[in-house]
Design a protein around this motif. Sequence first.
Motif, PDB file in Angstrom:
ATOM      1  N   MET A  24      61.341  14.049 106.270  1.00  0.00           N
ATOM      2  CA  MET A  24      62.201  14.936 105.493  1.00  0.00           C
ATOM      3  C   MET A  24      61.639  15.089 104.080  1.00  0.00           C
ATOM      4  O   MET A  24      61.597  16.198 103.550  1.00  0.00           O
ATOM      5  CB  MET A  24      63.636  14.401 105.452  1.00  0.00           C
ATOM      6  N   TRP A  25      61.176  14.011 103.486  1.00  0.00           N
ATOM      7  CA  TRP A  25      60.637  14.068 102.135  1.00  0.00           C
ATOM      8  C   TRP A  25      59.426  14.993 102.065  1.00  0.00           C
ATOM      9  O   TRP A  25      59.256  15.748 101.106  1.00  0.00           O
ATOM     10  CB  TRP A  25      60.295  12.669 101.634  1.00  0.00           C
ATOM     11  N   LEU A  26      58.575  14.955 103.080  1.00  0.00           N
ATOM     12  CA  LEU A  26      57.402  15.833 103.100  1.00  0.00           C
ATOM     13  C   LEU A  26      57.814  17.308 103.112  1.00  0.00           C
ATOM     14  O   LEU A  26      57.109  18.153 102.573  1.00  0.00           O
ATOM     15  CB  LEU A  26      56.505  15.514 104.290  1.00  0.00           C
ATOM     16  N   ALA A  27      58.965  17.614 103.700  1.00  0.00           N
ATOM     17  CA  ALA A  27      59.455  18.999 103.731  1.00  0.00           C
ATOM     18  C   ALA A  27      60.140  19.390 102.418  1.00  0.00           C
ATOM     19  O   ALA A  27      60.155  20.567 102.056  1.00  0.00           O
ATOM     20  CB  ALA A  27      60.433  19.184 104.896  1.00  0.00           C
ATOM     21  N   LEU A  28      60.691  18.401 101.694  1.00  0.00           N
ATOM     22  CA  LEU A  28      61.503  18.705 100.514  1.00  0.00           C
ATOM     23  C   LEU A  28      60.776  18.526  99.186  1.00  0.00           C
ATOM     24  O   LEU A  28      61.120  19.184  98.209  1.00  0.00           O
ATOM     25  CB  LEU A  28      62.744  17.806 100.483  1.00  0.00           C
ATOM     26  N   ARG A  29      59.802  17.660  99.132  1.00  0.00           N
ATOM     27  CA  ARG A  29      59.213  17.251  97.841  1.00  0.00           C
ATOM     28  C   ARG A  29      58.560  18.408  97.091  1.00  0.00           C
ATOM     29  O   ARG A  29      58.150  19.397  97.684  1.00  0.00           O
ATOM     30  CB  ARG A  29      58.218  16.109  98.034  1.00  0.00           C
ATOM     31  N   ALA A  30      58.472  18.242  95.808  1.00  0.00           N
ATOM     32  CA  ALA A  30      57.753  19.172  94.920  1.00  0.00           C
ATOM     33  C   ALA A  30      58.270  20.607  95.009  1.00  0.00           C
ATOM     34  O   ALA A  30      57.498  21.547  94.864  1.00  0.00           O
ATOM     35  CB  ALA A  30      56.253  19.108  95.208  1.00  0.00           C
ATOM     36  N   GLY A  31      59.566  20.759  95.253  1.00  0.00           N
ATOM     37  CA  GLY A  31      60.144  22.102  95.290  1.00  0.00           C
ATOM     38  C   GLY A  31      59.670  22.933  96.462  1.00  0.00           C
ATOM     39  O   GLY A  31      59.786  24.156  96.449  1.00  0.00           O
ATOM     40  N   ARG A  32      59.143  22.278  97.496  1.00  0.00           N
ATOM     41  CA  ARG A  32      58.606  23.004  98.659  1.00  0.00           C
ATOM     42  C   ARG A  32      59.675  23.749  99.438  1.00  0.00           C
ATOM     43  O   ARG A  32      59.391  24.742 100.078  1.00  0.00           O
ATOM     44  CB  ARG A  32      57.907  22.035  99.611  1.00  0.00           C
ATOM     45  N   PHE A  33      60.876  23.236  99.433  1.00  0.00           N
ATOM     46  CA  PHE A  33      61.924  23.858 100.236  1.00  0.00           C
ATOM     47  C   PHE A  33      62.797  24.730  99.350  1.00  0.00           C
ATOM     48  O   PHE A  33      63.589  24.245  98.550  1.00  0.00           O
ATOM     49  CB  PHE A  33      62.767  22.795 100.954  1.00  0.00           C
ATOM     50  N   GLU A  34      62.601  26.026  99.469  1.00  0.00           N
ATOM     51  CA  GLU A  34      63.380  27.038  98.752  1.00  0.00           C
ATOM     52  C   GLU A  34      63.351  26.838  97.239  1.00  0.00           C
ATOM     53  O   GLU A  34      64.289  27.225  96.545  1.00  0.00           O
ATOM     54  CB  GLU A  34      64.811  27.091  99.280  1.00  0.00           C
ATOM     55  N   GLY A  35      62.309  26.209  96.739  1.00  0.00           N
ATOM     56  CA  GLY A  35      62.154  26.016  95.302  1.00  0.00           C
ATOM     57  C   GLY A  35      63.121  25.026  94.682  1.00  0.00           C
ATOM     58  O   GLY A  35      63.218  24.933  93.461  1.00  0.00           O
ATOM     59  N   VAL A  36      63.833  24.259  95.498  1.00  0.00           N
ATOM     60  CA  VAL A  36      64.825  23.300  95.002  1.00  0.00           C
ATOM     61  C   VAL A  36      64.141  21.965  94.725  1.00  0.00           C
ATOM     62  O   VAL A  36      63.371  21.473  95.547  1.00  0.00           O
ATOM     63  CB  VAL A  36      65.968  23.110  96.026  1.00  0.00           C
ATOM     64  N   LYS A  37      64.412  21.377  93.565  1.00  0.00           N
ATOM     65  CA  LYS A  37      63.830  20.085  93.205  1.00  0.00           C
ATOM     66  C   LYS A  37      64.734  18.973  93.719  1.00  0.00           C
ATOM     67  O   LYS A  37      65.809  18.731  93.188  1.00  0.00           O
ATOM     68  CB  LYS A  37      63.665  19.952  91.699  1.00  0.00           C
ATOM     69  N   PHE A  38      64.277  18.322  94.772  1.00  0.00           N
ATOM     70  CA  PHE A  38      64.997  17.181  95.327  1.00  0.00           C
ATOM     71  C   PHE A  38      64.410  15.892  94.770  1.00  0.00           C
ATOM     72  O   PHE A  38      63.224  15.819  94.477  1.00  0.00           O
ATOM     73  CB  PHE A  38      64.855  17.152  96.861  1.00  0.00           C
ATOM     74  N   ARG A  39      65.268  14.905  94.650  1.00  0.00           N
ATOM     75  CA  ARG A  39      64.835  13.554  94.321  1.00  0.00           C
ATOM     76  C   ARG A  39      65.182  12.678  95.510  1.00  0.00           C
ATOM     77  O   ARG A  39      66.181  12.915  96.175  1.00  0.00           O
ATOM     78  CB  ARG A  39      65.557  13.044  93.080  1.00  0.00           C
ATOM     79  N   ARG A  40      64.378  11.663  95.741  1.00  0.00           N
ATOM     80  CA  ARG A  40      64.681  10.763  96.857  1.00  0.00           C
ATOM     81  C   ARG A  40      65.278   9.467  96.324  1.00  0.00           C
ATOM     82  O   ARG A  40      64.960   9.028  95.228  1.00  0.00           O
ATOM     83  CB  ARG A  40      63.433  10.494  97.702  1.00  0.00           C
TER      84      ARG A  40
END
Length: 129
Positions: A24-40
């Motif tokens: 999941m992190w690989l899909a979300l990190r660095a704003g990769r998913f819809e430009g949203v900045k996720f933190r883990r």
Amino acid sequence: MRDPRLTAYARDNRKHMSEPETRMWLALRAGRFEGVKFRRQKVIGHYIADFAANDPRIVVEIDGESHGSTGEADAIRTVALHRLGYHVVRFSNDDVMKNMEGVLIMLSQALAKARTAPLPTLSPQGERA
């Protein structure tokens, strides 16, 4: 003020993510998913969210054997996070491992909903209360 033990535990969790969390992190990190900045492993109140974004305010939880949570504990946690202004979406380890495309479609829908939801009235202490 944040509990230093909780912060240390979150830091340790980042170093030892489960396979579903890593995927999941690989899909979300660095704003990769819809430009949203996720933190883990983000500390929010008295909880550690698997993944969280501040804009829009959303928490993504990956539930599985590593959580050891019951449905009742998850419900209490979800209510507490809602009170802090976060929309919570949960996926099982199985979903992430076997149907990542479906997980990301559902997350996209949850993000759209979170973007249009009215902001809650927070306490004067903000999210760290």
